[in-house]
Design an enzyme around this catalytic site. Structure first.
Site, PDB file in Angstrom:
ATOM      1  N   GLU A   1      -7.299 -21.160 -16.517  1.00 34.40           N
ATOM      2  CA  GLU A   1      -7.755 -21.787 -15.280  1.00 34.40           C
ATOM      3  C   GLU A   1      -8.953 -22.669 -15.621  1.00 34.40           C
ATOM      4  O   GLU A   1      -9.959 -22.193 -16.128  1.00 34.40           O
ATOM      5  CB  GLU A   1      -8.152 -20.738 -14.247  1.00 34.40           C
TER       6      GLU A   1
ATOM      7  N   ASP B   1       0.847  -1.195   0.000  1.00 31.34           N
ATOM      8  CA  ASP B   1       0.000   0.000   0.000  1.00 31.34           C
ATOM      9  C   ASP B   1       0.882   1.244   0.000  1.00 31.34           C
ATOM     10  O   ASP B   1       1.684   1.451   0.914  1.00 31.34           O
ATOM     11  CB  ASP B   1      -0.905  -0.022   1.238  1.00 31.34           C
TER      12      ASP B   1
ATOM     13  N   ASP C   1      -4.134   3.892   2.781  1.00 34.48           N
ATOM     14  CA  ASP C   1      -5.574   3.623   2.946  1.00 34.48           C
ATOM     15  C   ASP C   1      -5.848   2.178   3.340  1.00 34.48           C
ATOM     16  O   ASP C   1      -7.005   1.767   3.465  1.00 34.48           O
ATOM     17  CB  ASP C   1      -6.351   3.996   1.692  1.00 34.48           C
TER      18      ASP C   1
ATOM     19  N   ASP D   1      -9.332 -16.636 -16.284  1.00 30.11           N
ATOM     20  CA  ASP D   1     -10.119 -17.064 -15.139  1.00 30.11           C
ATOM     21  C   ASP D   1     -11.250 -18.006 -15.564  1.00 30.11           C
ATOM     22  O   ASP D   1     -12.011 -17.690 -16.487  1.00 30.11           O
ATOM     23  CB  ASP D   1     -10.693 -15.832 -14.443  1.00 30.11           C
TER      24      ASP D   1
ATOM     25  N   HIS E   1      -4.026 -17.155  -5.014  1.00 29.09           N
ATOM     26  CA  HIS E   1      -4.953 -16.275  -4.300  1.00 29.09           C
ATOM     27  C   HIS E   1      -6.238 -16.979  -3.881  1.00 29.09           C
ATOM     28  O   HIS E   1      -6.990 -16.459  -3.053  1.00 29.09           O
ATOM     29  CB  HIS E   1      -5.301 -15.071  -5.187  1.00 29.09           C
ATOM     30  N   ASP E   2      -6.499 -18.163  -4.443  1.00 33.19           N
ATOM     31  CA  ASP E   2      -7.715 -18.918  -4.137  1.00 33.19           C
ATOM     32  C   ASP E   2      -7.450 -20.123  -3.239  1.00 33.19           C
ATOM     33  O   ASP E   2      -8.363 -20.910  -2.989  1.00 33.19           O
ATOM     34  CB  ASP E   2      -8.372 -19.419  -5.428  1.00 33.19           C
TER      35      ASP E   2
ATOM     36  N   ASP F   1      -1.935  -1.227  -3.847  1.00 29.42           N
ATOM     37  CA  ASP F   1      -2.251  -0.497  -5.070  1.00 29.42           C
ATOM     38  C   ASP F   1      -1.118  -0.621  -6.078  1.00 29.42           C
ATOM     39  O   ASP F   1      -0.052  -1.186  -5.780  1.00 29.42           O
ATOM     40  CB  ASP F   1      -2.543   0.968  -4.754  1.00 29.42           C
TER      41      ASP F   1
ATOM     42  N   ASP G   1      -5.005 -10.655 -15.776  1.00 28.50           N
ATOM     43  CA  ASP G   1      -6.099 -11.598 -15.570  1.00 28.50           C
ATOM     44  C   ASP G   1      -7.213 -11.309 -16.568  1.00 28.50           C
ATOM     45  O   ASP G   1      -7.620 -10.159 -16.732  1.00 28.50           O
ATOM     46  CB  ASP G   1      -6.649 -11.462 -14.150  1.00 28.50           C
TER      47      ASP G   1
END
Length: 591
Positions: A270, A26, A30, A217, A344-345, A34, A103
């Site tokens: 994927e 970050d 916030d 994806d 990430h999954d 990013d 992605d």
């Protein structure tokens, strides 16, 4: 394999690093990672030695599913920065010879995408951009929707992968729309050629901006069968079994390949589903058919999973080996494998397949050794290179992921699960949020990820496990990963060598060779991995073809009983290899 048979591609020789932007770094305090934060760490990626960055979605999105619900494919989410920030990132990566893949999320959009806004009011040309259907008489089915007109049930019994029906009723259009994932993620209707035109135009737009490929994806869901039939044997009522590898999937991907793709792009699809038929996999990857570079399957990711987030399956090391062995053999002549154990999954691999307690460091290195010495392209998920672990979730309030929260809340409401506490240990092990806690940069507050309040809690072990401390420690997981990455550029056998598994039924050790035959010499690796908390002896007298070996890399840092490689010849010649708990060794020799 012979050197003469090698079909070189840059993406076969590469190491890919996956960035989940929201949790990477970050820059503005916030609490949300990013794109400028990624730019700040490009030098770090270069130091690590990776060749490609896979950037999870940064597109404009209302964030119902952390960016996988896209509102505008050609704009950047405000929380992540601007298109100018993205262009800076691309330039900084390319300046260091690091490629960038984006992605591609085109099975569905956000319900706030202009296509869906136009479709729900039946604007001309957009009426069938999505899957719209009339409902059924609720009296004629065994269950009804939780939302919709009184007495009306969804068009079929399909269930969303995120829980509840796979259909939502739209009051304006007075029809139901299909959403295999969240209610705010309506499925695109790829049967409509205009949908495909729009998708392909968007892909070409990003290629023109300079990207090097796409991770696609759930791409094998885009073809649905006529009639959308139910399947009572499917836990999702047919949504999984009827949507995966649908009747026109190869036609659609071949069209994409012909119109948009090039074999110099990295394209990884994927492929959702419990088991991918090898015939389909070969067609996806065959250059004369769909032409993708590689694919992600889920067979090894489902070994320890039940049908629900709170259920666990039993597995053994021989099961894991069998999956990797099947895929290496199945794709040997026509395709190329991707190698991953977390993303990430998925939960953190050292907590799932290793020992994240006493042997966290050793098992993290061992799992990295496996991924970087099998045949295929290794994918590193952010934080994997330090041995980041699962988060000790203690309440539902700490979770953010709809794939965890929605099914569990529905199950509690329906009485299928007593409470979160009753299933806490399994849910905390299975949740996707394990992968989404912030990258641990330092021992500073919030692990140096942000100066603000992080969007998801930071793992409390960050004071021990962080990049700053690991870069100072020559024996750390981080330095070991650097060494693994460098091997791919030093030894062709690591990339292109033939894979031959040994002792496939052994549930403690994973041993294999990689062999590459050259015009003047034969080169071979012997990889020995101990997946246990105990010391083991591996009998190699019948399989080792040479006692002239060098220990190329080992995760204990001392080569066994002394300096790295000092005892390699003697130990292999003796026929027994003694491996300490979670020890990994890679020997190299010319035959």
């Amino acid at each position: 394999m012979s050197e003469r048979d090698i079909e070189r591609r840059w993406w076969k020789e590469a190491v890919v690093y996956q960035i989940y932007p929201r949790s990477f770094n970050d820059s503005d305090g916030d609490g949300i990672g990013d794109i400028p934060g990624i730019v700040e760490k490009v030098e770090y990626l270069d130091d690590l030695g990776v060749d490609v960055v896979w950037l999870c979605p940064v597109y404009d999105s209302p964030n119902a599913d952390n960016g996988y619900d896209i509102r505008d494919y050609r704009a950047i989410m405000d929380e992540f920065g601007t298109m100018a920030d993205w262009e800076t990132l691309l330039d900084e990566l390319h300046a260091r010879d690091i490629k960038l893949i984006m992605d591609l999320v085109v099975n569905h959009t956000s319900d706030e995408h202009e296509w869906f806004v136009r479709s729900r009011v039946e604007e001309e040309g957009y009426e069938d951009f999505y899957w719209w259907r009339e409902g059924r008489d609720a009296d004629e089915v065994s269950w009804s929707a939780k939302e919709g007109p009184e007495g009306e049930a969804p068009p079929n019994a399909w269930k969303s992968f995120f829980g509840g029906p796979a259909w939502a009723y739209d009051d304006g259009r007075e029809e139901w729309y299909l959403h295999l994932f969240d209610v705010k993620q309506p499925d695109l209707n790829w049967e409509n050629p205009r949908v495909r035109d729009e998708v392909f135009d968007m892909m070409e737009w990003w290629f023109d901006k300079g990207i090097d490929g796409f991770r696609m994806d759930v791409i094998n869901l885009v073809s649905k069968p006529d009639g959308l039939p139910n399947d009572p044997e499917d836990p999702f009522g047919g949504a999984m079994s009827q949507s995966t590898n649908g009747p026109r999937i190869h036609e659609f991907l071949s069209e994409m390949s012909e119109r948009v793709l090039d074999d110099e792009y990295l394209t990884v699809g994927e492929m959702l589903g419990p088991e991918m038929p090898m015939a389909h996999a070969r067609r996806y990857l065959d250059p004369d058919e769909d032409g993708l570079s590689m694919l992600f399957h889920f067979e090894h990711m489902l070994l320890d999973r039940g049908d629900a987030i709170w259920e666990r399956g039993e597995w053994a090391l021989s099961d894991l080996k069998a999956v990797f062995n099947r895929w290496d053999e199945g794709l040997e002549e026509v395709g190329w494998n991707s190698l991953y154990l977390n993303n990430h999954d998925q939960p953190r691999m050292v907590s799932r397949f290793g020992n994240d307690g006493e042997y966290r460091r050793e098992s993290a290195k061992l799992l990295g050794t496996l991924l970087h010495t099998l045949r295929g392209t290794p994918y590193i998920y952010q934080g994997e290179e330090l041995g980041m672990t699962n988060y000790p979730f203690d309440s539902l309030d700490e979770f953010r992921d709809v794939d965890t929260l929605n099914p569990l809340r529905n199950a509690i409401a329906d009485g299928d699960v007593e409470s979160f506490d009753a299933v806490k240990e399994v849910v905390r092990a299975n949740s996707r949020d394990n992968a989404r806690t912030p990258v641990q940069w330092s021992s500073d507050p919030n692990a140096g990820f942000t100066d603000g309040e992080p969007w998801i809690p930071v793992n409390p072990n960050y004071e021990e496990v962080n990049i700053e401390s690991e870069r100072r420690d020559d024996d750390s997981v981080w330095h070991y990963y650097r060494d693994l990455i460098s091997l791919r550029s030093e030894y062709d056998v690591v990339v292109y060598g033939e894979y031959d598994p040994l002792f496939p039924d052994d549930d403690t050790v994973w041993v294999y060779t990689r062999t590459l035959t050259g015009e003047e010499s034969d080169e071979q690796l012997l990889v020995a991995l101990n997946f246990s908390d105990d010391e083991v002896a591996v009998g190699l007298s019948e399989v080792v073809t040479s006692d002239h070996a060098t220990l190329l890399i080992g995760n204990y840092g001392d080569g066994g009983d002394g300096d790295a490689g000092a005892d390699a010849e003697g130990e292999l010649a003796a026929g027994d290899l003694h491996l300490r708990p979670w020890e990994a060794r890679v020997y190299h020799h010319e035959r």
